[in-house]
Design a protein around this motif. Structure first.
Motif, PDB file in Angstrom:
ATOM      1  N   PHE A 149       0.640  -1.382   0.085  1.00 15.68           N
ATOM      2  CA  PHE A 149      -0.054  -0.059   0.019  1.00 15.68           C
ATOM      3  C   PHE A 149       0.673   1.330   0.061  1.00 15.68           C
ATOM      4  CE2 PHE A 149      -2.701  -3.182   2.043  1.00 15.68           C
ATOM      5  CZ  PHE A 149      -4.000  -3.165   1.127  1.00 15.68           C
ATOM      6  N   LEU A 150       2.060   1.312   0.296  1.00 16.42           N
ATOM      7  CA  LEU A 150       2.886   2.431   0.608  1.00 16.42           C
ATOM      8  C   LEU A 150       3.355   3.207  -0.456  1.00 16.42           C
ATOM      9  CD1 LEU A 150       3.507   3.882   3.275  1.00 16.42           C
ATOM     10  CD2 LEU A 150       5.784   3.026   2.982  1.00 16.42           C
ATOM     11  N   LEU A 151       3.668   2.441  -1.608  1.00 15.36           N
ATOM     12  CA  LEU A 151       4.079   2.842  -2.709  1.00 15.36           C
ATOM     13  C   LEU A 151       2.754   3.451  -3.681  1.00 15.36           C
ATOM     14  CD1 LEU A 151       5.917   3.793  -5.047  1.00 15.36           C
ATOM     15  CD2 LEU A 151       5.972   1.291  -5.994  1.00 15.36           C
ATOM     16  N   PRO A 152       1.854   2.882  -3.878  1.00 18.66           N
ATOM     17  CA  PRO A 152       0.631   3.428  -4.402  1.00 18.66           C
ATOM     18  C   PRO A 152       0.158   4.715  -3.636  1.00 18.66           C
ATOM     19  CG  PRO A 152       0.457   1.088  -4.137  1.00 18.66           C
ATOM     20  CD  PRO A 152       1.349   1.335  -3.380  1.00 18.66           C
ATOM     21  N   PHE A 153       0.183   4.686  -2.249  1.00 17.27           N
ATOM     22  CA  PHE A 153      -0.307   5.909  -1.573  1.00 17.27           C
ATOM     23  C   PHE A 153       0.472   7.025  -1.798  1.00 17.27           C
ATOM     24  CE2 PHE A 153      -0.040   8.175   2.756  1.00 17.27           C
ATOM     25  CZ  PHE A 153      -1.374   8.785   2.416  1.00 17.27           C
ATOM     26  N   PHE A 174     -11.652   0.059   4.466  1.00 20.22           N
ATOM     27  CA  PHE A 174     -10.940   1.428   4.306  1.00 20.22           C
ATOM     28  C   PHE A 174     -10.758   1.841   2.788  1.00 20.22           C
ATOM     29  CE2 PHE A 174      -8.845  -0.568   8.109  1.00 20.22           C
ATOM     30  CZ  PHE A 174      -9.652   0.091   8.981  1.00 20.22           C
ATOM     31  N   LEU A 175     -10.508   0.964   1.927  1.00 20.45           N
ATOM     32  CA  LEU A 175     -10.408   1.113   0.512  1.00 20.45           C
ATOM     33  C   LEU A 175     -11.365   0.061  -0.487  1.00 20.45           C
ATOM     34  CD1 LEU A 175      -6.536   1.276   0.848  1.00 20.45           C
ATOM     35  CD2 LEU A 175      -7.884   3.185   0.945  1.00 20.45           C
ATOM     36  N   PRO A 176     -12.443   0.201  -0.466  1.00 22.11           N
ATOM     37  CA  PRO A 176     -13.274  -0.930  -0.885  1.00 22.11           C
ATOM     38  C   PRO A 176     -13.432  -0.884  -2.400  1.00 22.11           C
ATOM     39  CG  PRO A 176     -14.824   0.726   0.208  1.00 22.11           C
ATOM     40  CD  PRO A 176     -13.275   0.855   0.498  1.00 22.11           C
ATOM     41  N   THR A 177     -13.299   0.427  -3.106  1.00 18.45           N
ATOM     42  CA  THR A 177     -13.381   0.607  -4.310  1.00 18.45           C
ATOM     43  C   THR A 177     -12.409   1.286  -5.088  1.00 18.45           C
ATOM     44  OG1 THR A 177     -14.489   2.924  -4.174  1.00 18.45           O
ATOM     45  CG2 THR A 177     -15.985   0.908  -3.882  1.00 18.45           C
ATOM     46  N   PRO A 178     -12.356   1.213  -6.291  1.00 13.71           N
ATOM     47  CA  PRO A 178     -10.958   1.897  -6.913  1.00 13.71           C
ATOM     48  C   PRO A 178     -11.143   3.245  -6.575  1.00 13.71           C
ATOM     49  CG  PRO A 178     -12.058   0.371  -8.673  1.00 13.71           C
ATOM     50  CD  PRO A 178     -12.955   0.456  -7.219  1.00 13.71           C
ATOM     51  N   GLU A 179     -12.107   3.988  -6.481  1.00 17.07           N
ATOM     52  CA  GLU A 179     -12.409   5.365  -6.056  1.00 17.07           C
ATOM     53  C   GLU A 179     -11.765   5.612  -4.806  1.00 17.07           C
ATOM     54  OE1 GLU A 179     -14.944   3.654  -7.329  1.00 17.07           O
ATOM     55  OE2 GLU A 179     -14.933   3.987  -9.590  1.00 17.07           O
ATOM     56  N   ALA A 180     -11.899   4.787  -4.033  1.00 17.92           N
ATOM     57  CA  ALA A 180     -11.539   4.832  -2.545  1.00 17.92           C
ATOM     58  C   ALA A 180     -10.100   4.714  -2.480  1.00 17.92           C
ATOM     59  CB  ALA A 180     -12.420   3.960  -1.619  1.00 17.92           C
ATOM     60  N   GLN A 181      -9.445   4.049  -3.325  1.00 16.69           N
ATOM     61  CA  GLN A 181      -8.057   3.726  -3.204  1.00 16.69           C
ATOM     62  C   GLN A 181      -7.432   4.923  -3.624  1.00 16.69           C
ATOM     63  OE1 GLN A 181      -7.753   0.084  -5.283  1.00 16.69           O
ATOM     64  NE2 GLN A 181      -9.271  -0.863  -4.032  1.00 16.69           N
ATOM     65  N   LEU A 182      -7.894   6.008  -4.200  1.00 10.86           N
ATOM     66  CA  LEU A 182      -7.357   7.196  -4.649  1.00 10.86           C
ATOM     67  C   LEU A 182      -7.607   8.292  -3.940  1.00 10.86           C
ATOM     68  CD1 LEU A 182      -7.970   6.706  -8.728  1.00 10.86           C
ATOM     69  CD2 LEU A 182      -5.894   6.164  -7.353  1.00 10.86           C
ATOM     70  N   PRO A 241      -7.267  10.181  -0.076  1.00 11.63           N
ATOM     71  CA  PRO A 241      -6.197   9.943   1.499  1.00 11.63           C
ATOM     72  C   PRO A 241      -7.064   9.541   2.444  1.00 11.63           C
ATOM     73  CG  PRO A 241      -6.528  12.131   0.723  1.00 11.63           C
ATOM     74  CD  PRO A 241      -7.072  11.438  -0.401  1.00 11.63           C
ATOM     75  N   GLU A 242      -8.445   9.734   2.645  1.00  9.13           N
ATOM     76  CA  GLU A 242      -9.047   9.470   3.817  1.00  9.13           C
ATOM     77  C   GLU A 242      -9.074   8.085   4.547  1.00  9.13           C
ATOM     78  OE1 GLU A 242     -10.524  13.226   1.980  1.00  9.13           O
ATOM     79  OE2 GLU A 242     -10.474  11.094   1.100  1.00  9.13           O
ATOM     80  N   GLY A 243      -9.327   7.388   3.362  1.00  7.82           N
ATOM     81  CA  GLY A 243      -9.013   5.688   3.432  1.00  7.82           C
ATOM     82  C   GLY A 243      -7.765   5.184   4.234  1.00  7.82           C
ATOM     83  N   TYR A 244      -6.735   5.854   3.517  1.00  3.36           N
ATOM     84  CA  TYR A 244      -5.425   5.448   3.975  1.00  3.36           C
ATOM     85  C   TYR A 244      -5.162   5.861   5.313  1.00  3.36           C
ATOM     86  CZ  TYR A 244      -4.433   4.125  -0.607  1.00  3.36           C
ATOM     87  OH  TYR A 244      -4.403   3.387  -2.268  1.00  3.36           O
ATOM     88  N   ALA A 245      -5.816   7.146   5.819  1.00  2.47           N
ATOM     89  CA  ALA A 245      -5.427   7.534   7.114  1.00  2.47           C
ATOM     90  C   ALA A 245      -6.126   6.976   7.944  1.00  2.47           C
ATOM     91  CB  ALA A 245      -6.156   9.133   7.137  1.00  2.47           C
ATOM     92  N   GLU A 246      -7.479   6.414   7.755  1.00  2.00           N
ATOM     93  CA  GLU A 246      -8.272   5.197   8.777  1.00  2.00           C
ATOM     94  C   GLU A 246      -7.692   3.980   8.755  1.00  2.00           C
ATOM     95  OE1 GLU A 246     -12.058   5.011   6.746  1.00  2.00           O
ATOM     96  OE2 GLU A 246     -12.687   6.924   7.544  1.00  2.00           O
ATOM     97  N   TYR A 247      -6.847   3.358   7.706  1.00  2.00           N
ATOM     98  CA  TYR A 247      -6.098   2.217   7.811  1.00  2.00           C
ATOM     99  C   TYR A 247      -4.760   2.390   8.793  1.00  2.00           C
ATOM    100  CZ  TYR A 247      -2.494  -0.965   5.640  1.00  2.00           C
ATOM    101  OH  TYR A 247      -1.677  -1.953   5.438  1.00  2.00           O
ATOM    102  N   GLY A 248      -4.263   3.621   8.605  1.00  2.00           N
ATOM    103  CA  GLY A 248      -3.153   3.865   9.312  1.00  2.00           C
ATOM    104  C   GLY A 248      -3.599   3.966  10.992  1.00  2.00           C
ATOM    105  N   ILE A 249      -4.692   4.495  11.231  1.00  2.00           N
ATOM    106  CA  ILE A 249      -5.175   4.654  12.710  1.00  2.00           C
ATOM    107  C   ILE A 249      -5.519   3.145  13.167  1.00  2.00           C
ATOM    108  CG2 ILE A 249      -6.984   5.430  14.067  1.00  2.00           C
ATOM    109  CD1 ILE A 249      -7.034   7.936  12.239  1.00  2.00           C
ATOM    110  N   PHE A 250      -6.124   2.400  12.351  1.00  2.00           N
ATOM    111  CA  PHE A 250      -6.607   1.050  12.827  1.00  2.00           C
ATOM    112  C   PHE A 250      -5.274   0.212  12.876  1.00  2.00           C
ATOM    113  CE2 PHE A 250      -7.735  -3.389  11.743  1.00  2.00           C
ATOM    114  CZ  PHE A 250      -8.649  -3.689  12.509  1.00  2.00           C
ATOM    115  N   GLY A 251      -4.246   0.377  11.975  1.00  2.00           N
ATOM    116  CA  GLY A 251      -3.018  -0.518  12.373  1.00  2.00           C
ATOM    117  C   GLY A 251      -2.219  -0.168  13.099  1.00  2.00           C
ATOM    118  N   ALA A 252      -2.440   1.408  13.457  1.00  2.00           N
ATOM    119  CA  ALA A 252      -1.457   1.897  14.663  1.00  2.00           C
ATOM    120  C   ALA A 252      -1.959   1.155  15.931  1.00  2.00           C
ATOM    121  CB  ALA A 252      -1.485   3.283  14.741  1.00  2.00           C
ATOM    122  N   ALA A 253      -3.262   1.354  16.044  1.00  2.00           N
ATOM    123  CA  ALA A 253      -3.904   0.803  17.360  1.00  2.00           C
ATOM    124  C   ALA A 253      -3.501  -1.015  17.528  1.00  2.00           C
ATOM    125  CB  ALA A 253      -5.303   1.022  17.444  1.00  2.00           C
TER     126      ALA A 253
END
Length: 223
Positions: free
Chosen positions: A33-37, A171-179, A181-193
């Motif tokens: 995920f990091l490179l695409p983000f 967090f990134l369920p659709t191609p649009e969501a994958q572009l 930043p909000e979904g990646y921020a939520e992904y980061g918060i969940f992963g951090a916890a």
């Protein structure tokens, strides 16, 4: 002398192994995920991102032995490893969150990405190296050591798999969501916890077993 003589309790195997969930989360994020983000969402040149991540990997490889050295020489009433496992996950969770919500103005540059990536890798090593170092201290038995590593690898794999499932279903369920930043921020918060919970929970679950004043010199490692 090892902390436990005889067969290891199943609970200890599970608790010890669960700390590797943090490694699996990091590995999944960096690999998929990091490179695409940074490239597709934040607009950073792919070569710049790749160069920063490659440099962070080299720095991590050079510093890991130092972390092991410092861990071996940590001397507290809780032993050598537990202080690292209680302290490192908090800044790790913070930097993991910032990695997916960069605090920089404008498009992140090479040094910005490098600082975050190095910070995450080093703090993850500050969790992983002391935790792995506990294995030969917990038991002298070869088969039990192998079992502990097996539980670690399984937990790391499950942690990475969980983040993949959550990413593509929540967090990134659709191609649009994958572009966006909000979904990646939520992904980061969940992963951090989850990282912090896994490492601190693993340390707390082993506390009564491994929290002992260590000898003044590290015990010799068996070949």
């Amino acid at each position: 002398m090892a902390f436990i003589a005889g067969p290891l309790p199943q609970r200890l195997k599970l608790v010890h192994g669960s700390g590797a969930v943090a490694f699996g989360i990091k590995d999944s994020g960096f690999s998929f995920f990091l490179l695409p983000f940074y490239n597709l969402v934040l607009g950073v040149d792919a070569g710049t991102v790749g160069a920063a991540l490659a440099t962070a990997l080299i720095v991590d490889a050079l510093v890991d032995p130092l972390i092991g050295h410092l861990s071996d020489r940590t001397y507290t009433r809780w032993g050598r490893r537990l202080p690292w496992l209680y302290l490192a996950p908090i800044p790790l969770a913070l930097l993991w969150t910032l990695l997916w919500s960069p605090p920089f103005t404008g498009t992140p540059g090479y040094w910005d990405i490098l600082a975050l990536a190095v910070g995450v890798r080093l703090l993850l090593s500050a969790c992983e190296v002391p935790s792995v170092s506990l294995v030969p201290e917990i038991t002298d038995d070869y088969d039990d050591r192998t079992t502990l590593f097996r539980y670690r690898f399984l937990s790391g794999w499950l942690g990475g798999l969980l983040m993949m499932v959550m990413a593509f279903s929540v967090f990134l369920p659709t191609p649009e969501a994958q572009l966006r930043p909000e979904g990646y921020a939520e992904y980061g918060i969940f992963g951090a916890a989850l990282m912090a919970l896994a490492v601190i929970g693993s340390a707390a679950g082993q506390h009564s077993t491994v929290a002992h004043l260590p000898p003044l010199k590290p015990p010799p490692m068996n070949p």
